[in-house]
Design a protein around this motif. Structure first.
Motif, PDB file in Angstrom:
ATOM      1  N   UNK A  79      28.512 -48.168  52.397  1.00 36.77           N
ATOM      2  CA  UNK A  79      28.259 -49.603  52.285  1.00 36.77           C
ATOM      3  C   UNK A  79      29.524 -50.405  52.563  1.00 36.77           C
ATOM      4  N   UNK A  80      30.603 -50.066  51.866  1.00 37.97           N
ATOM      5  CA  UNK A  80      31.842 -50.834  52.043  1.00 37.97           C
ATOM      6  C   UNK A  80      32.476 -50.573  53.407  1.00 37.97           C
ATOM      7  N   UNK A  81      32.299 -49.376  53.956  1.00 36.60           N
ATOM      8  CA  UNK A  81      32.805 -49.111  55.302  1.00 36.60           C
ATOM      9  C   UNK A  81      32.082 -49.983  56.325  1.00 36.60           C
ATOM     10  N   UNK A  82      30.772 -50.138  56.141  1.00 33.61           N
ATOM     11  CA  UNK A  82      30.008 -50.984  57.058  1.00 33.61           C
ATOM     12  C   UNK A  82      30.445 -52.446  56.954  1.00 33.61           C
ATOM     13  N   UNK A  83      30.659 -52.926  55.730  1.00 35.18           N
ATOM     14  CA  UNK A  83      31.078 -54.324  55.560  1.00 35.18           C
ATOM     15  C   UNK A  83      32.489 -54.547  56.102  1.00 35.18           C
ATOM     16  N   UNK A  84      33.353 -53.541  55.967  1.00 37.93           N
ATOM     17  CA  UNK A  84      34.694 -53.655  56.546  1.00 37.93           C
ATOM     18  C   UNK A  84      34.618 -53.714  58.063  1.00 37.93           C
ATOM     19  N   UNK A  85      33.748 -52.894  58.669  1.00 37.55           N
ATOM     20  CA  UNK A  85      33.572 -52.917  60.123  1.00 37.55           C
ATOM     21  C   UNK A  85      33.041 -54.267  60.595  1.00 37.55           C
ATOM     22  N   UNK A  86      32.144 -54.872  59.810  1.00 45.03           N
ATOM     23  CA  UNK A  86      31.605 -56.187  60.161  1.00 45.03           C
ATOM     24  C   UNK A  86      32.710 -57.237  60.162  1.00 45.03           C
ATOM     25  N   UNK A  87      33.569 -57.200  59.140  1.00 41.77           N
ATOM     26  CA  UNK A  87      34.683 -58.151  59.086  1.00 41.77           C
ATOM     27  C   UNK A  87      35.638 -57.944  60.255  1.00 41.77           C
ATOM     28  N   UNK A  88      35.881 -56.707  60.613  1.00 38.42           N
ATOM     29  CA  UNK A  88      36.760 -56.441  61.757  1.00 38.42           C
ATOM     30  C   UNK A  88      36.137 -56.940  63.055  1.00 38.42           C
ATOM     31  N   UNK A  89      34.821 -56.888  63.142  1.00 40.62           N
ATOM     32  CA  UNK A  89      34.132 -57.338  64.354  1.00 40.62           C
ATOM     33  C   UNK A  89      34.282 -58.844  64.543  1.00 40.62           C
ATOM     34  N   UNK A  90      34.244 -59.598  63.442  1.00 39.38           N
ATOM     35  CA  UNK A  90      34.306 -61.063  63.558  1.00 39.38           C
ATOM     36  C   UNK A  90      35.741 -61.592  63.457  1.00 39.38           C
ATOM     37  N   UNK A  91      36.694 -60.735  63.118  1.00 41.63           N
ATOM     38  CA  UNK A  91      38.066 -61.196  62.926  1.00 41.63           C
ATOM     39  C   UNK A  91      38.830 -61.344  64.227  1.00 41.63           C
TER      40      UNK A  91
END
Length: 369
Positions: A188-200
């Motif tokens: 779960x947290x790995x997916x949310x971290x990847x999402x933040x990296x995608x929009x950053x």
């Protein structure tokens, strides 16, 4: 007592004495290696300082009348002491305390969950810290502001991950439920971290990735708290490790199964939850300052268990020393392998941890676990 029983009894006593001697030798070797590594690591850097001068500079703070580093052609004694205590020792000391904490946290998690793959990294605590740091770096969102935003976010989300593990396994605090909950939280947290990296932005993503590599370069003494982040981690270890050592008998009993432990008077659910909380607290207090450092909590308990057995009265302190030596050695290697560039220590621990772990798997034919 029959005559046949006497030789067997003596053989058991001899085997026990041999095993105790092996434990003593292993711990003694680690106690010798640690100061040797400290002395060598203290010489690494742009300023050329000998091993003897490094030891003299370290001891000068405690015994100024008896130890004073000899000046060199470029540095006087005061400059050597300043370089050692301001720039190099904070990194070394943080490596020692972080190695101790991550290793003992991994040993405790493996014990209470009876799973050889349990560690702060595989149970999602490190992934939650990475998400907290990413949230601070990319979105600037957190509970506090200023320079402590990333640290506070990483710590808080690590403890949130531990709380979620409890919440998901509250009806049945079995090892299997907690492991599965930890794996789910990790993804779960790995997916949310990847999402933040995608929009950053590119610079923000680069900072997140560097934080996730893990580094001891953030170590520092500070006037805000006695001995800075090193003092915070050290204080938490001084409070939590004695508690874990007091629970060593309970951890030994739980290794035989919950029913056996309950028959011996162990409050299994209470011990499992309290020890998991303490191990999570140790992990969170370390990785919020260092970033995610993998394999220390996974490999060190196995190395120690293979050498001195599964008795947690000896395994926990032995694992602390093994973690300190392994992380300090990894950081020393990170500072020398492509000098003057310093590699993040998390990369080096991964390179060291994989072959060590494979070696342990290949060596074991039975069940030392």
């Amino acid at each position: 007592m029959s005559p046949e029983t006497i030789p067997k009894k003596e053989a058991v006593k001899e085997e026990y004495r041999r095993f105790i001697k092996q434990r003593g030798i292993f711990i003694t070797i680690l106690l010798i290696i640690t100061p040797l590594l400290i002395g060598y690591s203290a010489t690494l850097g742009s300023a050329d300082i000998s091993v003897k001068a490094a030891y003299d500079a370290i001891l000068h703070k405690f015994f100024p009348d008896h130890f004073n580093p000899a000046p060199t052609s470029k540095l006087d004694s005061g400059q050597i002491v300043t370089i050692l205590w301001t720039l190099r020792l904070p990194r070394i000391v943080l490596g020692i305390v972080a190695g101790c904490g991550l290793a003992i946290a991994g040993a405790v998690m493996q014990a209470i969950l009876r799973n050889p793959l349990a560690s702060p990294y595989t149970l999602g605590i490190a992934s939650a810290a990475s998400f907290g740091a990413s949230l601070a770096i990319i979105l600037g969102v957190g509970l506090v502001g200023g320079e402590h935003l990333i640290i506070a976010n990483a710590f808080v989300f690590s403890m949130i991950a531990a709380s979620l593990i409890y919440a998901l396994s509250i009806k049945r605090t079995s090892p299997e439920t907690m492991v599965l909950a930890g794996i789910a939280i990790m993804y779960l947290f790995s997916a949310m971290t990847s999402l933040l990296q995608y929009v950053g932005e590119a610079e923000e993503v680069q900072e997140v990735v560097y934080w996730m590599f893990g580094s001891l370069g953030r170590a520092k003494w500070s006037s805000e708290f006695p001995y800075g982040n090193i003092g915070i981690v050290g204080m938490i270890l001084l409070i939590t490790i004695p508690y874990l050592l007091l629970k060593s008998w309970d951890l030994n009993a739980m290794g035989s199964g919950d029913e056996t432990a309950k028959s011996l008077g162990v409050k299994v659910e209470q011990v499992r939850i309290s020890c998991m909380f303490v191990a999570s607290l140790i992990t969170a207090s370390i990785i919020c300052f260092t970033g995610t450092i993998g394999f220390i909590g996974l490999v060190c308990p196995h190395i120690t268990r293979m050498m001195i057995g599964s008795d947690h009265r000896f395994l926990l302190p032995g694992t602390c020393l093994t973690g300190a030596v392994l992380l300090l050695a990894a950081d020393t290697l990170a500072r020398t392998i492509v000098a003057p560039v310093i590699l993040p220590v998390g990369i080096v621990t991964a390179f060291m941890g994989v072959p060590l772990f494979v070696y342990l798997l290949m060596r074991q034919r039975g069940g030392y676990w």
